[in-house]
Design an enzyme around this catalytic site. Structure first.
Site, short mmCIF file in Angstrom:
data_model
loop_
_atom_site.label_atom_id
_atom_site.label_comp_id
_atom_site.label_asym_id
_atom_site.label_seq_id
_atom_site.Cartn_x
_atom_site.Cartn_y
_atom_site.Cartn_z
N ARG A 51 30.18 41.29 36.71
CA ARG A 51 31.47 41.02 37.33
C ARG A 51 32.38 42.24 37.39
O ARG A 51 32.96 42.56 38.43
CB ARG A 51 32.24 39.92 36.59
CG ARG A 51 31.92 38.53 37.00
CD ARG A 51 32.03 37.63 35.81
NE ARG A 51 31.02 38.05 34.86
CZ ARG A 51 29.76 37.61 34.91
NH1 ARG A 51 29.41 36.74 35.79
NH2 ARG A 51 28.85 38.07 34.06
N THR A 52 32.55 42.90 36.25
CA THR A 52 33.58 43.94 36.21
C THR A 52 33.22 45.10 37.15
O THR A 52 34.04 45.52 37.98
CB THR A 52 33.76 44.45 34.77
OG1 THR A 52 33.93 43.32 33.92
CG2 THR A 52 34.97 45.35 34.66
N LYS A 80 21.30 62.92 27.82
CA LYS A 80 20.91 64.26 27.35
C LYS A 80 21.85 64.76 26.27
O LYS A 80 21.77 65.90 25.82
CB LYS A 80 20.94 65.25 28.52
CG LYS A 80 20.06 64.87 29.69
CD LYS A 80 20.30 65.85 30.85
CE LYS A 80 19.83 65.27 32.16
NZ LYS A 80 20.39 66.02 33.30
N ARG A 101 33.34 51.57 31.33
CA ARG A 101 32.97 50.64 30.25
C ARG A 101 32.09 51.41 29.27
O ARG A 101 31.21 52.18 29.69
CB ARG A 101 32.22 49.44 30.79
CG ARG A 101 31.63 48.58 29.67
CD ARG A 101 31.07 47.28 30.16
NE ARG A 101 32.14 46.38 30.59
CZ ARG A 101 31.94 45.11 30.92
NH1 ARG A 101 30.74 44.60 30.86
NH2 ARG A 101 32.96 44.35 31.29
N HIS A 129 39.54 44.44 26.69
CA HIS A 129 39.05 44.35 28.07
C HIS A 129 40.26 44.02 28.94
O HIS A 129 40.41 42.91 29.45
CB HIS A 129 37.99 43.25 28.15
CG HIS A 129 37.17 43.24 29.41
ND1 HIS A 129 37.47 43.99 30.53
CD2 HIS A 129 36.03 42.55 29.72
CE1 HIS A 129 36.57 43.76 31.47
NE2 HIS A 129 35.69 42.89 31.00
N1 CP Z 1 33.75 39.26 32.30
C1 CP Z 1 32.97 40.37 32.27
O1 CP Z 1 33.37 41.42 31.74
O2 CP Z 1 31.75 40.25 32.83
P1 CP Z 1 30.69 41.43 33.00
O3 CP Z 1 30.25 41.81 31.59
O4 CP Z 1 29.59 40.88 33.83
O5 CP Z 1 31.39 42.59 33.62
#
Ligand code: CP
Length: 311
Positions: A51-52, A80, A101, A129
């Site tokens: 999603r993100t 590396k 991320r 998050h």
């Molecule tokens: N909600 C969320 O962060 O989903 P993903 O891990 O798929 O990005």
């Protein structure tokens, strides 16, 4: 240079403005189709995501911009031994804005020190998050029309569930919010969230291990999965993996206007028959993630002076 690393990097007023912008984008998609023309978003994902990452990429494409990046550490020079700082220093030469991320808490903050363009935290380990929280706030606003006077049940892995930490930080800034923390004792909200946010702000909260006991009180039920990847041993995960399973039977005592949310991915904590309940809003929530990320990209690029009137 303003980055977005934690929910509280934005004031309540700025969050209101983002929600208003996202709402306008939803109503007038064509108006925004070229706003980021000529701009590039880099998605640096050192940890898996559906999603993100994809909603960030869809957001930039729908704004007329383009996207570069990688979806796993192994396909970057991190494999590396390149540091996060060096990676981001390089990428900020190629892109106008970065979404990152990383499995290590604080990595996006370290990245922001080296970046010449805005950095967005797209999830750092078990810490936070914040763009999921913006997604959650847009969903709450669209479903409830307010951010105050709500009883919010947070259920599942509240220890490692970073979306819960960010959401508590955000909702602590509104009035008449009561949290109901539903988890096994071993997976309860970290102490720093209780002392620095819930206690510090005088927020009302209760803790329970039984969802059935509290269901009738809730305006929002925010389910989370047990975060397998953050456990130190598989045995510990197996002990908790079926701790909470929301099914249609458990919802019988819930309010008729309950909003059921989940940041997704789901494993088994919500049975699929709940998906047909009109109170289940987790797929709408995922769609809201694209719109609020469009609003965030526009806002951060504007603050960085990257979007002129001609753009
Ligand atoms: N909600 C969320 O962060 O989903 P993903 O891990 O798929 O990005």
């Amino acid at each position: 240079m303003r980055h977005f690393l934690d929910t509280t990097d934005l004031t309540v007023k700025e969050i209101d403005e983002l929600i208003a912008l996202a709402t306008d984008i939803i109503a007038n998609k064509k108006k925004y189709a070229h706003v980021c023309s000529g701009k590039k978003l880099a998605t640096l994902f050192f940890e898996p995501s559906t999603r993100t990452r994809l909603s960030f990429e869809a957001a930039m494409l729908e704004l007329g911009g383009s996207v570069i990046g990688f979806s796993e550490a192994n396909s970057s020079s991190a494999s590396k031994g390149e540091s996060v700082g060096d990676t981001v220093k390089m990428v900020s030469c190629y892109a106008d804005i970065i979404a990152m991320r990383h499995p290590l808490e604080g990595a996006p903050r370290v990245a922001s020190y080296k970046s010449d363009v805005p950095v967005i935290n797209a999830g750092d380990g078990g810490h936070s998050h914040p763009t999921q929280t913006l997604t959650d706030l847009l969903t709450i606003y669209r479903e409830k029309g307010r951010f105050n006077n709500l009883t919010i049940g947070l259920c599942g892995d509240l220890k490692f569930g970073r979306t819960v930490h960010s959401l508590i930080k955000a909702m602590c800034r509104y009035s008449d919010i009561k949290f109901v923390l539903i988890s096994p004792k071993e997976l309860s909200v970290p102490d720093y969230i209780k002392t620095d946010y819930l206690d510090e702000r005088g927020m009302g909260y209760i803790e329970t291990e039984k969802i059935e006991n509290v269901m009738p009180q809730l305006d929002i039920l925010y389910m989370t999965r047990i975060q397998r990847e953050r456990f130190f041993s598989e045995d510990e995960y197996l002990k908790h993996k079926d701790a909470f399973i929301l099914d249609t039977d458990k919802l019988k005592t819930a309010k008729s206007d309950l909003t059921i949310m989940h940041p997704l991915p789901r494993v088994n904590e919500i049975t699929t028959d709940v998906d047909d309940d009109p109170r289940a809003k987790y797929f709408e929530q995922a769609l809201n993630g694209k719109y609020i990320r469009m609003a965030l990209i526009i806002t951060l690029l504007n603050w960085a002076g990257g979007l002129s009137d001609e753009d």
